[in-house]
Write a protein that holds these residues in place. Structure first.
Motif, PDB file in Angstrom:
ATOM      1  N   ALA A 104     -91.638  87.931-123.584  1.00 49.21           N
ATOM      2  CA  ALA A 104     -90.676  87.359-124.666  1.00 49.21           C
ATOM      3  C   ALA A 104     -89.679  88.239-125.200  1.00 49.21           C
ATOM      4  N   ALA A 105     -90.319  89.393-125.539  1.00 46.94           N
ATOM      5  CA  ALA A 105     -89.197  90.435-125.896  1.00 46.94           C
ATOM      6  C   ALA A 105     -87.936  90.805-125.191  1.00 46.94           C
ATOM      7  N   GLU A 106     -88.100  90.633-123.875  1.00 45.34           N
ATOM      8  CA  GLU A 106     -87.128  90.887-122.915  1.00 45.34           C
ATOM      9  C   GLU A 106     -86.262  89.731-122.419  1.00 45.34           C
ATOM     10  N   THR A 107     -86.510  88.548-123.012  1.00 46.62           N
ATOM     11  CA  THR A 107     -86.027  87.231-122.349  1.00 46.62           C
ATOM     12  C   THR A 107     -84.829  87.273-122.555  1.00 46.62           C
ATOM     13  N   TYR A 108     -84.102  87.565-123.403  1.00 51.55           N
ATOM     14  CA  TYR A 108     -82.598  87.655-123.520  1.00 51.55           C
ATOM     15  C   TYR A 108     -81.923  88.835-123.373  1.00 51.55           C
ATOM     16  N   GLU A 166     -90.752  89.056-104.261  1.00 49.16           N
ATOM     17  CA  GLU A 166     -90.625  87.871-105.111  1.00 49.16           C
ATOM     18  C   GLU A 166     -89.477  87.865-106.086  1.00 49.16           C
ATOM     19  N   ASP A 167     -88.658  87.030-106.408  1.00 48.57           N
ATOM     20  CA  ASP A 167     -87.534  86.897-107.168  1.00 48.57           C
ATOM     21  C   ASP A 167     -88.063  86.394-108.621  1.00 48.57           C
ATOM     22  N   LEU A 168     -88.302  87.561-109.884  1.00 48.85           N
ATOM     23  CA  LEU A 168     -88.459  87.268-110.796  1.00 48.85           C
ATOM     24  C   LEU A 168     -87.819  86.273-111.590  1.00 48.85           C
ATOM     25  N   ALA A 169     -86.537  85.834-111.276  1.00 45.19           N
ATOM     26  CA  ALA A 169     -85.687  84.733-111.805  1.00 45.19           C
ATOM     27  C   ALA A 169     -86.401  83.470-111.716  1.00 45.19           C
ATOM     28  N   GLU A 170     -87.402  83.387-110.836  1.00 42.36           N
ATOM     29  CA  GLU A 170     -87.962  81.955-110.699  1.00 42.36           C
ATOM     30  C   GLU A 170     -88.784  81.823-111.947  1.00 42.36           C
ATOM     31  N   HIS A 171     -89.274  82.706-112.938  1.00 44.08           N
ATOM     32  CA  HIS A 171     -90.237  82.683-113.852  1.00 44.08           C
ATOM     33  C   HIS A 171     -89.372  82.923-115.094  1.00 44.08           C
ATOM     34  N   LEU A 172     -87.831  82.857-115.008  1.00 41.05           N
ATOM     35  CA  LEU A 172     -87.187  82.877-116.148  1.00 41.05           C
ATOM     36  C   LEU A 172     -86.350  81.606-116.558  1.00 41.05           C
ATOM     37  N   PRO A 173     -85.914  81.629-117.825  1.00 41.67           N
ATOM     38  CA  PRO A 173     -84.903  80.292-117.926  1.00 41.67           C
ATOM     39  C   PRO A 173     -83.598  80.546-117.426  1.00 41.67           C
ATOM     40  N   ARG A 174     -83.103  79.281-117.457  1.00 41.19           N
ATOM     41  CA  ARG A 174     -81.490  79.307-117.391  1.00 41.19           C
ATOM     42  C   ARG A 174     -80.696  79.568-118.693  1.00 41.19           C
ATOM     43  N   GLY A 226     -74.586  81.860-125.299  1.00 39.27           N
ATOM     44  CA  GLY A 226     -74.765  81.601-126.929  1.00 39.27           C
ATOM     45  C   GLY A 226     -74.626  82.734-127.538  1.00 39.27           C
ATOM     46  N   SER A 227     -75.138  82.497-128.861  1.00 37.57           N
ATOM     47  CA  SER A 227     -75.015  83.888-129.743  1.00 37.57           C
ATOM     48  C   SER A 227     -76.220  84.542-129.699  1.00 37.57           C
ATOM     49  N   ARG A 228     -77.399  84.027-129.388  1.00 41.02           N
ATOM     50  CA  ARG A 228     -78.517  84.710-129.232  1.00 41.02           C
ATOM     51  C   ARG A 228     -78.638  85.607-128.199  1.00 41.02           C
ATOM     52  N   LEU A 229     -78.127  85.128-127.128  1.00 35.79           N
ATOM     53  CA  LEU A 229     -77.670  86.071-125.608  1.00 35.79           C
ATOM     54  C   LEU A 229     -76.849  87.210-126.104  1.00 35.79           C
ATOM     55  N   ALA A 230     -75.733  86.742-126.953  1.00 35.20           N
ATOM     56  CA  ALA A 230     -74.771  87.949-127.195  1.00 35.20           C
ATOM     57  C   ALA A 230     -75.482  89.275-128.009  1.00 35.20           C
ATOM     58  N   ARG A 231     -76.388  88.418-129.038  1.00 33.70           N
ATOM     59  CA  ARG A 231     -77.155  89.722-130.050  1.00 33.70           C
ATOM     60  C   ARG A 231     -78.061  90.503-129.217  1.00 33.70           C
ATOM     61  N   GLU A 232     -78.675  89.880-128.468  1.00 33.21           N
ATOM     62  CA  GLU A 232     -80.242  90.398-127.798  1.00 33.21           C
ATOM     63  C   GLU A 232     -79.613  91.526-126.711  1.00 33.21           C
ATOM     64  N   ASP A 289     -85.178  87.102-135.488  1.00 25.36           N
ATOM     65  CA  ASP A 289     -86.154  86.178-135.268  1.00 25.36           C
ATOM     66  C   ASP A 289     -85.435  84.904-135.348  1.00 25.36           C
ATOM     67  N   LEU A 290     -84.389  84.415-134.525  1.00 27.40           N
ATOM     68  CA  LEU A 290     -83.481  83.235-134.743  1.00 27.40           C
ATOM     69  C   LEU A 290     -84.078  82.049-133.795  1.00 27.40           C
ATOM     70  N   ASP A 291     -83.644  81.001-133.928  1.00 25.11           N
ATOM     71  CA  ASP A 291     -83.810  79.900-132.932  1.00 25.11           C
ATOM     72  C   ASP A 291     -83.263  80.286-131.504  1.00 25.11           C
ATOM     73  N   LEU A 292     -83.961  79.969-130.681  1.00 22.16           N
ATOM     74  CA  LEU A 292     -83.476  79.842-129.193  1.00 22.16           C
ATOM     75  C   LEU A 292     -82.244  79.025-128.831  1.00 22.16           C
ATOM     76  N   ASP A 293     -81.416  79.578-128.123  1.00 19.10           N
ATOM     77  CA  ASP A 293     -80.286  78.589-127.586  1.00 19.10           C
ATOM     78  C   ASP A 293     -80.215  78.629-125.859  1.00 19.10           C
ATOM     79  N   LEU A 294     -81.367  78.930-125.208  1.00 17.48           N
ATOM     80  CA  LEU A 294     -81.524  78.892-123.950  1.00 17.48           C
ATOM     81  C   LEU A 294     -82.083  77.482-123.374  1.00 17.48           C
ATOM     82  N   ASP A 295     -81.580  77.054-121.980  1.00 12.87           N
ATOM     83  CA  ASP A 295     -82.040  76.120-121.433  1.00 12.87           C
ATOM     84  C   ASP A 295     -83.100  76.226-120.859  1.00 12.87           C
ATOM     85  N   LEU A 296     -84.367  75.567-121.102  1.00  9.17           N
ATOM     86  CA  LEU A 296     -85.736  75.728-120.785  1.00  9.17           C
ATOM     87  C   LEU A 296     -85.988  74.903-119.516  1.00  9.17           C
TER      88      LEU A 296
END
Length: 279
Positions: A117-121, A137-145, A149-155, A271-278
């Protein structure tokens, strides 16, 4: 072509498309990639979970004699000192063998960390969007789309304030020569341009890894700093070891950018709200 430019690196649902592919690797660099692939298997064996290319080679923009080979390796366990030594030896061997590259850089991570979770963004996004699968195996298969957004920028780039003291130490410890300063100018120029771009990325609503496009996108929102960023982009491609440039980065552009980043997006790790597409 017009459609891809309009989407600015996004798919029709507004999510960041994965950049690069093995099919885009320029012909001159294909033997380099093949050699690296074989050496990765020999170096890490059963410890290897997966391996990836990133940077200009899988994007198809690499320049013979100028570009380096960038690798990311995911191990089944956390990397050891022996793993790091093996990665260094691999890079040195490939660099010696192929004059068309200017160095090899290898990032080593454990699979669990990349999927944490700490590395998701941060590194999770990096693998899912900026890395091209090479082995395993491609790890992208286990990660969000991801969306820009702002959280991606921040992290991804919200830690510049923490990096600046380290940059100052590196500058102080570097030999007082143009050759010693040149890689620092290249690295810091690229980092600042990418940070400037991700500062405006949510408003620009897209993704690019092209330094010139990044600088232009930034300049549209910060015209007073636009020329500085354009020059930094040029130095990221063709660096010169100018001590005054490094001082300007850590005394002016860097501190301003870190402050503006914190004002707009906050500090990395908040710790702000997520803005990714799960989905």
């Amino acid at each position: 072509m017009a459609e891809s430019v309009t989407r600015k690196g996004l798919d029709p649902q507004g999510r960041i498309e994965r950049e690069g592919s093995l099919g885009r690797v320029p012909r001159a660099f294909r033997p380099v990639v093949a050699s690296a692939r074989d050496r990765l298997l020999g170096t890490f064996g059963a410890r290897l979970h997966s391996a990836y290319l990133y940077g200009s080679i899988p994007r198809g923009t690499a320049r013979v004699g100028r570009s380096d080979l960038d690798l990311l390796v995911a191990l089944r366990e956390e990397p050891t000192d022996a793993d790091r030594a093996g990665a260094r030896a691999l890079g040195e061997a490939v660099d010696r063998e192929f004059p068309q590259i200017d160095g090899v850089g290898t990032l080593l991570y454990g699979r669990a960390r990349l999927l944490s979770a700490a590395e998701t963004y941060d590194m999770g996004w990096f693998v899912a969007c900026l890395c091209t699968p090479l082995l395993g195996e491609d790890l992208a298969e286990h990660l969000p789309r991801y969306r820009p957004g702002s959280r991606l920028a921040r992290e991804t780039n919200g830690d510049l304030a923490l990096l600046l003291p380290r940059w100052r130490r590196r500058i102080a410890e570097a030999a007082d020569t143009e050759a010693a300063r040149r890689p620092l100018v290249r690295f810091m120029s690229r980092h600042l341009v990418r940070t400037g771009f991700t500062l405006v990325m949510p408003r620009w609503n897209g993704w690019t890894s092209d330094l010139t496009e990044m600088a232009e996108a930034f300049g549209a929102y910060y015209p007073g700093r636009a020329e500085q960023m354009r020059v930094a982009a040029a130095r990221g491609r063709e660096p010169a070891g100018d001590a005054a440039v490094l001082r300007s980065y850590v005394d002016d552009l860097g501190p301003w950018l870190a402050g503006e980043y914190a004002r707009v997006h906050g500090v990395k790790g908040q710790d702000l709200d997520l803005d990714l597409d799960l989905h």
